[in-house]
Design a protein around this motif. Structure first.
Motif, short mmCIF file in Angstrom:
data_model
loop_
_atom_site.label_atom_id
_atom_site.label_comp_id
_atom_site.label_asym_id
_atom_site.label_seq_id
_atom_site.Cartn_x
_atom_site.Cartn_y
_atom_site.Cartn_z
N VAL A 134 0.97 -1.11 -0.19
CA VAL A 134 -0.01 0.17 -0.09
C VAL A 134 0.83 1.11 0.19
O VAL A 134 1.75 1.42 0.84
N PRO A 135 0.61 2.24 -0.80
CA PRO A 135 1.56 3.50 -0.88
C PRO A 135 1.11 4.13 0.23
O PRO A 135 0.22 4.09 0.85
N ALA A 136 2.14 5.17 0.61
CA ALA A 136 1.95 5.94 1.59
C ALA A 136 0.85 6.99 1.44
O ALA A 136 0.61 7.43 -0.03
N PRO A 137 0.04 7.24 2.26
CA PRO A 137 -1.13 8.31 1.85
C PRO A 137 -0.43 9.42 1.31
O PRO A 137 0.20 10.05 1.78
N ALA A 138 -1.30 9.97 0.15
CA ALA A 138 -0.79 11.18 -0.68
C ALA A 138 -1.66 12.47 0.15
O ALA A 138 -0.95 13.44 -0.22
N ILE A 139 -2.34 12.10 0.80
CA ILE A 139 -3.27 13.29 1.37
C ILE A 139 -3.12 13.36 3.00
O ILE A 139 -3.47 12.12 3.67
N VAL A 140 -2.62 14.42 3.57
CA VAL A 140 -2.60 14.26 4.93
C VAL A 140 -3.14 15.63 5.47
O VAL A 140 -3.08 16.73 5.06
N ILE A 141 -3.98 15.36 6.50
CA ILE A 141 -4.73 16.38 7.17
C ILE A 141 -4.25 16.48 8.73
O ILE A 141 -4.46 15.48 9.51
N ASP A 142 -3.40 17.57 8.97
CA ASP A 142 -3.01 17.68 10.36
C ASP A 142 -3.95 18.42 11.30
O ASP A 142 -4.35 19.57 11.09
N ALA A 143 -4.66 17.37 12.12
CA ALA A 143 -5.48 18.08 13.15
C ALA A 143 -5.14 17.74 14.47
O ALA A 143 -5.92 17.71 15.31
N ARG A 144 -3.85 17.77 14.76
CA ARG A 144 -3.24 17.89 16.12
C ARG A 144 -3.37 18.96 16.78
O ARG A 144 -3.43 19.12 18.16
N SER A 145 -3.40 20.12 16.38
CA SER A 145 -3.43 21.36 17.15
C SER A 145 -4.73 21.87 17.64
O SER A 145 -5.84 21.69 16.70
N MET A 146 -5.12 22.04 18.79
CA MET A 146 -6.31 22.48 19.28
C MET A 146 -6.63 23.90 18.97
O MET A 146 -5.85 24.68 19.04
N PRO A 147 -8.05 23.90 18.57
CA PRO A 147 -8.34 25.50 18.13
C PRO A 147 -8.58 26.23 19.49
O PRO A 147 -8.70 25.84 20.54
N SER A 148 -8.53 27.69 19.30
CA SER A 148 -8.74 28.38 20.31
C SER A 148 -10.08 28.08 20.96
O SER A 148 -11.20 27.88 20.17
N PRO A 149 -10.45 28.13 22.16
CA PRO A 149 -11.66 27.93 22.69
C PRO A 149 -12.58 28.83 22.36
O PRO A 149 -12.34 30.33 21.95
N ALA A 150 -14.00 28.50 22.19
CA ALA A 150 -15.26 29.52 21.90
C ALA A 150 -14.99 30.60 22.95
O ALA A 150 -14.88 30.57 24.30
N GLU A 151 -15.06 31.89 22.29
CA GLU A 151 -14.98 32.85 23.45
C GLU A 151 -16.55 33.68 23.31
O GLU A 151 -17.29 33.62 22.50
N PRO A 152 -16.82 34.34 24.38
CA PRO A 152 -17.99 34.98 24.68
C PRO A 152 -17.98 36.17 23.69
O PRO A 152 -17.01 36.73 23.25
N LEU A 153 -19.20 36.49 23.23
CA LEU A 153 -19.39 37.61 21.96
C LEU A 153 -19.04 38.97 22.84
O LEU A 153 -19.38 38.91 23.92
N PRO A 154 -18.56 40.08 22.23
CA PRO A 154 -18.46 41.33 22.73
C PRO A 154 -19.90 42.06 22.93
O PRO A 154 -19.91 43.32 23.32
N PHE A 155 -21.02 41.33 23.08
CA PHE A 155 -22.34 41.94 23.13
C PHE A 155 -23.41 40.80 23.82
O PHE A 155 -23.01 39.44 23.46
N SER A 156 -24.43 41.30 24.12
CA SER A 156 -25.35 40.27 24.76
C SER A 156 -25.99 39.74 23.30
O SER A 156 -26.72 40.26 22.59
N ALA A 157 -26.44 38.45 23.52
CA ALA A 157 -27.00 37.49 22.63
C ALA A 157 -27.60 36.63 23.09
O ALA A 157 -27.01 35.68 23.91
N GLY A 158 -28.96 36.28 22.73
CA GLY A 158 -29.44 35.31 23.45
C GLY A 158 -30.55 35.62 24.33
O GLY A 158 -31.07 36.75 24.32
N GLY A 159 -31.35 34.70 25.12
CA GLY A 159 -32.17 35.18 26.10
C GLY A 159 -32.80 33.68 26.72
O GLY A 159 -32.45 32.64 26.32
N ARG A 160 -33.78 34.00 27.74
CA ARG A 160 -34.53 32.78 28.38
C ARG A 160 -35.95 33.05 28.24
O ARG A 160 -36.54 34.11 28.33
N SER A 161 -36.49 31.87 27.93
CA SER A 161 -38.07 31.67 27.96
C SER A 161 -38.59 31.68 29.02
O SER A 161 -37.90 31.48 30.18
N PRO A 162 -40.02 31.85 29.05
CA PRO A 162 -40.74 31.94 30.67
C PRO A 162 -40.55 30.62 31.28
O PRO A 162 -40.41 30.40 32.49
#
Length: 822
Positions: free
Chosen positions: A33-61
């Motif tokens: 089997v030949p070595a894979p020709a396509i490499v996807i490097d997913a070892r780096s962890m993305p930055s964590p999700a950050e709060p938005l700089p403004f309020s978004a969302g809400g609570r239902s009754p």
């Protein structure tokens, strides 16, 4: 010495080659089997999700919450991948709204978005009309009744191919729209106030379904009183009118003005466009290439961003879409015909590129309402760049102008099933791209792939489809995924990927107490009781499941072949079908894996009926209302449903047809009805003048031109049969523009594009009394400067113009209703 040294070097080189061949030799002794020709490097962890700089969302009754961060939407504290579909209430009869809402819900739509066209409600100054098919409140209440969210797009300028973009004529005469002109803002305040009264008590904060409000559309003006200042003024007026939503959005394409706070961005993408000036096929579309660039128009020919500064600004928001084209309208000068694959492959690419809300435009077509003073379509006569049909707004949508279903309805449902069960997992997953990417839009040789991962768990996305430009078969495709825990080759042996294939393969999925290392089949959905996972295989792609061997876990192939080696269980030779293919037993119980064919996958549905979640399998369209199953088809022999788990008793009016794999089948016996239209030619077309040109493109014919059209009368006898839900005319013709009338009333129209024209007769007044229709067809000239799809241009007679009616077929549509007992 030199000769001996050379021999040593040669010997060493041979040893290296042999070592390399051994390293990549297949464990079963097959060819190396030949070595894979396509490499996807997913070892780096993305930055964590950050709060938005403004309020978004809400609570239902009742305590439910919505919010958003820099990466995705959040519902009740969990990532939420929302699926939104556009349906314009004012372009569809009110009597049919509820049924159409149920059909969208059955397909997997969670949010219905809709424009509130100002001109549909106040065409004449001061005379607001919120009645009948303009009854916004009633429409929203029906969405709430069936537990669907709503996103209202209030403009004031909407576009939506409406006259003046939805602005009334009188408003243009009395103010300067789309900026902070005091006169304009005064009228906007009044209009928003009217919307506020119609939707009072229906927002998320009140316990209602409206979760979002979109302001303006495609807004790029940057002068004084324009730009972000105008957007924020509209936001203030909306809130003042009581339009207080969890989320506010603006469109983020076309170099949009982006305020620094208070609004989220939504994006778009279309497989083709009626608005292009070109009268030939467009170049390869960037929406079929995986990319981190969110705006279609920012993707250069080299697939690099033409505006990296805009990309950087947009990347601080979650990647949400509102106008991913699930079809395309026809303009007079350009009539692009889309296939289901055109739409579905584009969705797969966007999912792989990082989208976290998928919004369709349009998911349901319609018809422009009658105007009080003018027609209500976009036209060059009103200063807009295109001529659209006067009445039809079918948009080649999954559900068409008259409620007819297209193939895209089934193909898109495959993604909705997946996102309903696994979208919460996908939303926080970051996108990763191969080290080697296509170099230009013309690059057909470089494979198109992407992955989304959170740590070691994720999905591999493959696309080998491009509208109008077929891609070659990918021979020997194998991808090496570099993950935090190590490398995974998918699949273990290279496979050939057919031209036109696009799919999602799971990696390191927890399934039945075992770890699915990968599968070369697409994950559809799961059922909790009994534990069942459903996949489907793509034609021409060998299906293989690779699972990690673990203590206390047994894996049995029911309709497949099993091999075990080096700590893994490999299942291949899978027989596609409705039967269980693999059974996993572990401490958590027993889990069955079903692998359907792609065609069978389109027949799968999932809902909650009679107290539990169930899978349904039917070649017909099905939708649900409480414990009732509506089964609908133009073929009465296909009115059958397989149900899993099996209901306790046979539904009334249905016959037990026994087992079909995991499903138990039930069928209704409905006699077919044969109806033949009576067609009579009333007059031949007069000679046609050359097509006139507007500023840039051809002008559509006007009303008086149809006095010279070819004319036919079409009488459809009344259809007897209690199971007949609707009757469609399927009209095959060649010409330029066709119009249909009933009793002198203009019903709808069609710009010829090479496929049969379908018209539903349910909404025609007096359908049960043998209505007589009049069809008019204007000749298509051979020299007409219009774009027609490949293969649709007719053979012209010697006079160079054609207006020919080839066939009128009457197609009854049948419906039966099955009710399951609780």
């Amino acid at each position: 010495m030199k000769r001996n040294a050379g021999l040593v070097l040669v010997a060493g080189f041979v040893q290296l080659i042999l070592a390399a061949m051994t390293a990549f030799a297949s464990p079963d002794g097959q060819d190396p089997v030949p070595a894979p020709a396509i490499v996807i490097d997913a070892r780096s962890m993305p930055s964590p999700a950050e709060p938005l700089p403004f309020s978004a969302g809400g609570r239902s009754p009742d305590g439910h919450t919505l919010s958003a961060n820099s990466r995705y939407l959040v519902r009740d504290g969990k990532p939420w991948f929302a699926i939104m579909g556009e349906f314009h209430y004012s372009r569809y009869p009110e009597a049919s709204w509820e049924e159409e809402i149920l059909r969208m819900k059955a397909n997997g739509i969670q949010i219905i978005s809709t424009y509130v066209f100002w001109i549909h409600h106040e065409e004449i100054e001061g005379q607001f009309d919120w009645t009948r098919q303009r009854n916004l409140r009633r429409f929203v209440e029906l969405c709430a009744k069936h537990r669907l969210y709503v996103w209202i797009r209030i403009g004031p300028w909407d576009h939506g191919e409406a006259r003046n973009g939805g602005l009334p004529d009188w408003l243009l005469a009395k103010s300067t729209p789309r900026q902070n002109d005091p006169a304009y803002l005064a009228y906007v305040r009044r209009f928003f106030g009217e919307i506020g009264r119609q939707t009072n008590g229906l927002f998320w904060k009140d316990g209602g379904p409206i979760v979002g409000v979109q302001l303006e559309n495609e807004y790029i003006a940057k002068g004084p009183g324009q730009g972000t200042a105008h957007i924020l003024t509209l936001l203030e007026l909306a809130k003042e009118a009581g339009l207080q939503a969890a989320f506010y959005t603006i469109t983020g394409w076309d170099g949009a003005n982006i305020p620094p706070h208070d609004v989220l961005l939504v994006f778009s993408g279309y497989a083709d466009g009626f608005w292009w000036r070109s009268l030939t096929d467009l170049p390869p579309n960037p929406n079929y290439f995986f990319t981190a660039i969110r705006c279609q128009e920012n993707v250069g020919d080299d697939l690099r961003s033409t505006h990296p500064e805009i990309d950087a600004q947009q990347s601080t928001y979650p990647f949400l879409t509102a106008e991913m084209g699930s079809g395309m309208e026809f303009a007079y000068h350009r009539r692009p015909l889309l296939s289901a694959d055109d739409t579905a492959a584009m969705e797969l690419v966007k999912l792989g590129s990082g989208v976290t809300m998928y919004g369709y435009y349009m998911f349901h077509g319609g018809t422009n309402p009658d105007g009080k003073a003018t027609t209500l379509q976009e036209s060059q006569a009103t200063g807009y760049p295109n001529d659209l049909p006067v009445k039809s707004y079918d948009f080649q949508a999954p559900i068409g102008e008259f409620g007819q279903i297209s193939q895209s309805y089934r193909d898109l449902k495959l993604f909705h099933l997946f996102l309903e069960d696994f979208g919460g997992d996908l939303a926080p997953m970051a996108p990763y791209f191969p080290e080697r990417m296509p170099k230009s839009r013309q690059d057909t040789q470089t494979p198109r792939l992407a992955a989304r991962f959170q740590s070691d768990r994720g999905f591999l996305f493959l696309n080998n489809y491009q509208r109008n430009y077929p891609l070659p078969e990918r021979k020997g495709l194998q991808v090496r995924l570099e993950l935090p825990s190590g490398a995974v080759d998918v699949p273990r042996h290279p496979v050939n990927v057919p031209s036109g294939m696009y799919g999602i393969w799971p990696v390191n999925l927890d399934i039945g107490g075992a770890v699915l290392r990968y599968a070369t089949a697409q994950l559809l959905c799961k059922l909790g009781d009994p534990k069942t996972y459903v996949f489907f295989g793509w034609p021409g792609v060998p299906v293989e499941f690779t699972l990690e061997n673990e203590d206390g876990v047994s894996i049995e192939a029911l309709h497949a072949r099993v091999t075990r080696e080096q700590g893994f269980t490999y299942v291949d030779g899978v027989e596609l079908g409705t039967q269980g293919a693999i059974r996993i037993r572990s401490r958590s119980g027993e889990t069955t894996i079903v692998v359907l064919s792609r065609e069978q996958a389109g027949n799968l549905w999932k809902t909650r009926l009679a107290g539990r979640e169930r899978l349904l399998f039917s070649p017909s369209e099905v939708f649900f209302e409480e414990n009732r199953i509506h089964v609908r088809s133009t073929d009465p022999t296909q009115l059958m449903v397989g149900i899993f788990p099996k209901p306790e008793s046979v539904p009334t009016g249905f016959t037990d047809r026994g087992e079909d794999g995991i499903f138990h089948r039930y069928a209704a016996s409905v006699p077919g009805v044969t109806v033949k239209a009576e067609v009579k030619m009333l007059g031949k077309a007069e000679s046609s003048a050359p097509v006139k040109l507007g500023k840039e493109v051809a002008l559509a014919p006007i009303d008086s031109d149809f006095d010279r059209a070819a004319r036919w009368s079409i009488r459809v006898p009344g259809v007897d049969g209690k199971a007949v839900k609707d009757v469609f005319l399927r009209i095959t013709y060649q010409g330029d523009v066709a119009r249909m009338y009933e009793g002198g009333k203009f019903l709808t129209d069609d710009f010829y594009h090479g496929t049969p024209w379908q018209i539903g007769l349910e909404r025609v007044e007096g359908r049960q009394a043998d209505p007589e229709l009049e069809l008019k067809i204007l000749p298509l000239r051979q020299d007409a400067p219009i774009y027609l799809p490949a293969g649709s241009r007719p053979t012209f007679p010697p006079n160079g113009a054609v207006a020919e009616l080839k066939n009128v077929e009457v197609v009854p549509e049948y419906e039966v209703v099955m009710e399951l007992k609780q």
